[in-house]
Design a protein around this motif. Structure first.
Motif, PDB file in Angstrom:
ATOM      1  N   PRO A  39      26.418  17.870  13.393  1.00 60.77           N
ATOM      2  CA  PRO A  39      27.549  17.245  14.095  1.00 60.77           C
ATOM      3  C   PRO A  39      28.780  18.156  14.071  1.00 60.77           C
ATOM      4  CG  PRO A  39      27.356  16.347  11.889  1.00 60.77           C
ATOM      5  CD  PRO A  39      26.192  17.289  12.077  1.00 60.77           C
ATOM      6  N   ASP A  40      29.762  17.811  14.895  1.00 57.73           N
ATOM      7  CA  ASP A  40      31.028  18.543  14.902  1.00 57.73           C
ATOM      8  C   ASP A  40      31.910  18.126  13.727  1.00 57.73           C
ATOM      9  OD1 ASP A  40      30.620  19.990  17.390  1.00 57.73           O
ATOM     10  OD2 ASP A  40      30.821  18.033  18.355  1.00 57.73           O
ATOM     11  N   ALA A  41      31.764  16.861  13.306  1.00 63.34           N
ATOM     12  CA  ALA A  41      32.596  16.329  12.220  1.00 63.34           C
ATOM     13  C   ALA A  41      31.777  15.348  11.388  1.00 63.34           C
ATOM     14  CB  ALA A  41      33.820  15.627  12.793  1.00 63.34           C
ATOM     15  N   ILE A  42      32.185  15.202  10.131  1.00 63.07           N
ATOM     16  CA  ILE A  42      31.513  14.272   9.217  1.00 63.07           C
ATOM     17  C   ILE A  42      32.581  13.506   8.449  1.00 63.07           C
ATOM     18  CG2 ILE A  42      30.002  14.056   7.203  1.00 63.07           C
ATOM     19  CD1 ILE A  42      28.665  16.718   8.141  1.00 63.07           C
ATOM     20  N   LEU A  43      32.466  12.178   8.480  1.00 64.49           N
ATOM     21  CA  LEU A  43      33.300  11.309   7.653  1.00 64.49           C
ATOM     22  C   LEU A  43      32.440  10.958   6.454  1.00 64.49           C
ATOM     23  CD1 LEU A  43      35.918   9.705   7.271  1.00 64.49           C
ATOM     24  CD2 LEU A  43      34.834   7.822   8.498  1.00 64.49           C
ATOM     25  N   LEU A  44      32.824  11.429   5.269  1.00 61.64           N
ATOM     26  CA  LEU A  44      31.952  11.403   4.103  1.00 61.64           C
ATOM     27  C   LEU A  44      32.491  10.555   2.966  1.00 61.64           C
ATOM     28  CD1 LEU A  44      29.451  12.635   2.644  1.00 61.64           C
ATOM     29  CD2 LEU A  44      30.938  14.536   1.963  1.00 61.64           C
ATOM     30  N   ASP A  45      31.717   9.543   2.596  1.00 56.74           N
ATOM     31  CA  ASP A  45      32.015   8.735   1.409  1.00 56.74           C
ATOM     32  C   ASP A  45      31.639   9.549   0.180  1.00 56.74           C
ATOM     33  OD1 ASP A  45      32.623   6.548  -0.240  1.00 56.74           O
ATOM     34  OD2 ASP A  45      30.647   5.644   0.014  1.00 56.74           O
ATOM     35  N   TRP A  46      32.273   9.263  -0.923  1.00 57.68           N
ATOM     36  CA  TRP A  46      32.029  10.031  -2.141  1.00 57.68           C
ATOM     37  C   TRP A  46      31.008   9.378  -3.053  1.00 57.68           C
ATOM     38  CZ3 TRP A  46      32.945  14.667  -1.524  1.00 57.68           C
ATOM     39  CH2 TRP A  46      33.077  15.568  -2.574  1.00 57.68           C
ATOM     40  N   ASN A  47      31.119   8.069  -3.242  1.00 57.05           N
ATOM     41  CA  ASN A  47      30.230   7.360  -4.162  1.00 57.05           C
ATOM     42  C   ASN A  47      29.144   6.633  -3.383  1.00 57.05           C
ATOM     43  OD1 ASN A  47      31.734   7.993  -6.561  1.00 57.05           O
ATOM     44  ND2 ASN A  47      33.275   6.560  -5.837  1.00 57.05           N
ATOM     45  N   MET A  48      27.922   7.200  -3.429  1.00 59.60           N
ATOM     46  CA  MET A  48      26.789   6.618  -2.715  1.00 59.60           C
ATOM     47  C   MET A  48      25.539   6.725  -3.574  1.00 59.60           C
ATOM     48  SD  MET A  48      27.288   8.228   1.089  1.00 59.60           S
ATOM     49  CE  MET A  48      27.351   9.928   0.477  1.00 59.60           C
ATOM     50  N   PRO A  49      24.573   5.855  -3.334  1.00 61.10           N
ATOM     51  CA  PRO A  49      23.294   5.967  -4.039  1.00 61.10           C
ATOM     52  C   PRO A  49      22.472   7.133  -3.479  1.00 61.10           C
ATOM     53  CG  PRO A  49      23.193   4.207  -2.431  1.00 61.10           C
ATOM     54  CD  PRO A  49      24.618   4.715  -2.435  1.00 61.10           C
ATOM     55  N   ILE A  50      21.420   7.499  -4.165  1.00 53.68           N
ATOM     56  CA  ILE A  50      20.447   8.529  -3.798  1.00 53.68           C
ATOM     57  C   ILE A  50      21.044   9.934  -3.857  1.00 53.68           C
ATOM     58  CG2 ILE A  50      18.770   9.369  -2.101  1.00 53.68           C
ATOM     59  CD1 ILE A  50      18.515   6.449  -1.130  1.00 53.68           C
ATOM     60  N   MET A  51      22.084  10.196  -3.062  1.00 53.42           N
ATOM     61  CA  MET A  51      22.761  11.499  -3.113  1.00 53.42           C
ATOM     62  C   MET A  51      24.247  11.264  -2.866  1.00 53.42           C
ATOM     63  SD  MET A  51      22.333  14.900  -0.704  1.00 53.42           S
ATOM     64  CE  MET A  51      20.592  15.120  -1.020  1.00 53.42           C
TER      65      MET A  51
END
Length: 122
Positions: free
Chosen positions: A46-58
């Motif tokens: 993608p051109d951009a990513i909105l990324l959460d910090w605390n997530m399961p799995i990774m």
């Protein structure tokens, strides 16, 4: 059109962010965790990513390190989105390759400002 991947384990956050980003003419895709996100990035970056910090799995941090090491992974603008207001955590995110950050809960104006900056730079 520009594309954005929303990576967050909260379906509510993904839904709200999707509405705002689609209003900004982004093509939006979603992932519930870092593993699903890295799989999607390997298919199409993608051109951009909105990324959460605390997530399961990774976690967001694990995802970000993998993304930036991946061929083409330097391309997306990554906005780190967190409830953490710890300056050290924010510094770690930026050092690990995040381009910017914003706090949760966010509103339309905050999210638009982060992604309109990207549009101006593109």
């Amino acid at each position: 059109m520009r594309s954005c991947l929303i990576v967050d384990d909260s379906s509510v956050v993904r839904k709200v962010a999707r509405r705002i980003l689609e209003d900004l003419d982004y093509i939006v895709d979603e992932a519930e965790d870092g593993q699903e996100a890295i799989d999607k990035c390997r298919q199409e970056m993608p051109d951009a990513i909105l990324l959460d910090w605390n997530m399961p799995i990774m976690s967001g941090l694990e995802f970000l390190k993998l993304l930036r090491a991946y061929v083409g992974g330097e391309k997306p603008r990554v906005i780190y989105c967190t409830v953490e207001n710890d300056v050290g955590a924010i510094a770690l995110a930026l050092k690990s390759g995040a381009d910017d950050y914003m706090m949760k809960p966010f509103d339309r104006n905050v999210l638009e400002s982060k992604f309109q900056d990207k549009a101006a730079a593109a």
